[in-house]
Design a protein around this motif. Structure first.
Motif, PDB file in Angstrom:
ATOM      1  N   THR A   5      -1.355   2.258 -24.505  1.00 53.16           N
ATOM      2  CA  THR A   5      -2.006   2.569 -25.979  1.00 53.16           C
ATOM      3  C   THR A   5      -1.237   2.191 -27.054  1.00 53.16           C
ATOM      4  N   ASP A  55     -12.322   4.369 -30.717  1.00 51.49           N
ATOM      5  CA  ASP A  55     -12.044   4.271 -29.556  1.00 51.49           C
ATOM      6  C   ASP A  55     -12.308   3.079 -28.510  1.00 51.49           C
ATOM      7  N   GLU A  56     -13.704   2.648 -29.012  1.00 52.83           N
ATOM      8  CA  GLU A  56     -14.124   1.360 -28.448  1.00 52.83           C
ATOM      9  C   GLU A  56     -13.424   0.191 -28.739  1.00 52.83           C
ATOM     10  N   CYS A  59     -10.276   0.433 -26.184  1.00 51.96           N
ATOM     11  CA  CYS A  59     -10.557   0.182 -24.883  1.00 51.96           C
ATOM     12  C   CYS A  59     -10.795  -1.424 -24.654  1.00 51.96           C
ATOM     13  N   ARG A  70     -12.449  -0.327 -15.907  1.00 56.84           N
ATOM     14  CA  ARG A  70     -12.831   0.717 -17.061  1.00 56.84           C
ATOM     15  C   ARG A  70     -14.173   1.595 -16.354  1.00 56.84           C
ATOM     16  N   LEU A 134      -9.528   3.346 -16.661  1.00 52.16           N
ATOM     17  CA  LEU A 134      -9.476   3.650 -18.194  1.00 52.16           C
ATOM     18  C   LEU A 134     -10.735   4.199 -18.629  1.00 52.16           C
ATOM     19  N   ALA A 136     -12.587   5.807 -22.346  1.00 46.59           N
ATOM     20  CA  ALA A 136     -12.263   6.072 -23.672  1.00 46.59           C
ATOM     21  C   ALA A 136     -12.105   7.525 -23.893  1.00 46.59           C
TER      22      ALA A 136
END
Length: 570
Positions: A5, A55-56, A59, A70, A134, A136
């Motif tokens: 991140t 968040d999107e 990711c 994901r 992964l 979100a």
């Protein structure tokens, strides 16, 4: 390490989504939160909280950069036994949710699947190989609230949705609080069960193919459960977390403490971990902080010995020692002596390693060797506090012994313990430590040696006639065997787990330093001569005291012979 991140921010900068001013704002806020929180947030998490990124977006960049798998948790059900591998507090700390169990591999949904430190910790906590995927962050935290209850309301029950079996299976319609996760519930159940069965300690022992749980009840180890080897790591990790130990350190011994409530009572546990060939061994010693009854009348001393001990603990100076092996009740005897003289006009200070029970009105100092606070150092400082009574948990070396004896010669009443086989042996032990015999002769007032033996169970006790061996031993001790109708033995019942014994009592040897004994100590006579003189002066040996208690029906001859085997060669 928030490797994944944190790289997202560099990608956002290169994509023109973040300005240098915004990056500086994120860094400042991250540093502020890191100072306030146990686990520092990632830079990307801070960016989302400040609404600088979504968040999107985070990711999408992580998938593009690292090709991470994901998954979506929206509407997804998780099996209860999978959720139970982590408790809610741990899941939130690492932003991770157990999703699926594939053989011995746990699939974990994580906001940062590249956080290597978190993955290592979670593998240790769950006892499984971890495969991160992964999720979100917002979706993950919504799922954590759904399955474990909201962080603000931790008692809300875990949601289990009806479904099938296998890795994607779900448990039908049951509700179980986050605190009732299987590993947590199992460990708490072990502690509570041990307390209810009056165990003095719990042993969690890793063997080659299984994980053994044993309780020590009335001085005897009893195996109560053999657990699958797969539960070893999660149970040990949970015990270490509760005790405030490091779960990452598996190569060195550690110590810690746990407080646990059972049936409305607070139980204090002293926890020790030691690395073994098959994993870490955990021993938890149970101390009932509300069940201690430090009363001299409850020790089990015969009336004449109790009267003498009360006389010595009521004096203004001198030294009184309690001797015996580890686990023989020495601390209880010392606390009972202090309790008997604990008055507002007396200042009492103790130095202990560690402080086992809190005594109201007594100043208790724990030894802390790591900062140089040894018995000797603490004792020196205590004497500057102008105490009337001093208790030293154990005399281990010459320095401590000399300071304690000098204190007893300068107007202080001093209590302490030694590890010796009998009461007169305390004299030779002090001489072996390097204390001058004339100092011992002047300071020592009395020595109490003791052992613990099992008490006959009152629920199944039967009167029995003394055996031929018992009659011979009673005769040698000068006791009237024919007048002992109270000799008893337990036949075994549910209350005593079919052992015939329930609870323990102490047997004592009371060595009084009179003028004759004082001269003999001053002249450095050998131990057999000193012991013979004490017996001639009326000292009752451990075995003699035990035989009296056999006559009274309190214990059995087998217990006394086992506890006093050293007297056979005397």
């Amino acid at each position: 390490m928030h490797a994944g991140t944190d790289i997202v921010l560099d990608m956002a900068r290169r994509a023109g989504r973040l300005t240098e001013e915004e990056l500086a704002r994120i860094t400042t806020r991250q540093q502020e939160l890191a100072a306030e929180q146990e686990r520092a947030p990632s830079a990307a998490e801070v960016a989302v909280s400040l609404e600088l990124l979504t968040d999107e977006e985070c990711c999408e960049w992580m998938v593009a950069e690292f090709a991470l798998p994901r998954v979506s948790l929206t509407g997804r059900a998780v099996a209860g036994e999978v959720l139970g591998l982590l408790e809610g507090e741990q899941a939130r700390r690492y932003d991770a949710l157990p999703i699926e169990l594939r053989d011995d591999t746990l699939v974990l949904g994580m906001a940062d699947p590249l956080d290597v430190d978190a993955i290592d910790d979670l593998a240790a906590l769950t006892g499984r190989l971890v495969e991160p995927v992964l999720v979100a962050r917002g979706e993950l935290r919504a799922a954590l609230d759904r399955f474990y209850g909201s962080a603000e309301e931790p008692e809300i029950s875990v949601e289990m949705v009806a479904g099938g079996d296998g890795a994607d299976g779900e448990l039908a319609g049951t509700e179980s609080g986050a605190e009732d996760a299987p590993i947590i519930r199992r460990l708490r159940g072990i502690i509570s069960d041990a307390s209810r069965r009056r165990a003095s300690d719990v042993h969690l022992e890793p063997l080659e193919r299984r994980f053994r749980v044993r309780y020590r009840i009335d001085g005897r180890l009893l195996e109560v459960e053999g657990l699958p080897k797969r539960l070893q790591l999660p149970l040990i990790s949970r015990a270490k977390i509760m005790a405030g130990m490091s779960i990452a350190e598996k190569r060195l011994p550690q110590d810690g403490r746990i407080q646990h409530r059972v049936d409305g009572r607070t139980i204090d546990l002293r926890v020790s971990s030691v690395p073994t060939a098959h994993g870490e061994s955990i021993v938890m010693r149970l101390l009932d902080t509300e069940g201690l009854n430090p009363d001299l009348a409850e020790l089990g001393l015969l009336s004449e010995d109790e009267a003498q001990l009360r006389r010595f603990v009521g004096q203004s100076d001198g030294m009184v020692l309690v001797t015996g092996p580890t686990g023989s009740g020495k601390t209880t005897t010392l606390y009972s002596c202090l309790h008997a003289i604990n008055r507002p006009d007396r200042k009492i200070i103790t130095v202990e390693d560690p402080v086992e029970y809190q005594l109201s009105g007594v100043n208790q100092v724990p030894v802390r060797s790591e900062v140089g606070l040894s018995f000797a150092a603490a004792l020196r400082a205590m004497l500057r506090q102008a105490p009337n009574v001093v208790m030293v948990g154990e005399v281990r070396d010459r320095e401590t012994a000399e300071i304690a004896i000098n204190a007893s010669l300068t107007g202080h009443l001093v209590f302490s313990t030694l590890h010796t086989n009998d009461a007169p042996g305390a004299v030779t032990r002090l001489i072996d430590l390097g204390v001058k015999p004339f100092l011992i002769a002047s300071a020592l007032r009395a020595v109490v040696a003791q052992r613990l033996v099992r008490r006959v169970c009152e629920g199944c006790a039967e009167v029995e006639a003394p055996s031929e061996m018992a009659r011979a031993l009673f005769a040698d001790a000068g006791l009237d065997a024919m007048g002992t109708p109270q000799c008893r033995r337990g036949k075994g019942c549910a209350d005593c787990n079919q052992t015939g014994y329930r609870g323990r009592l102490a047997i004592f040897e009371f060595f009084v330093v009179n003028e004759t004994i004082e001269r003999m100590i001053h002249d450095h006579v050998d131990l057999p001569t000193l012991r013979s003189a004490a017996l001639a002066a009326g000292m009752r040996s451990l075995r003699m005291d035990g035989l009296r208690k056999v006559q009274l029906g309190l214990t059995t001859l087998d217990e006394i012979l086992a506890a006093t085997v050293s007297e056979d060669s005397a």
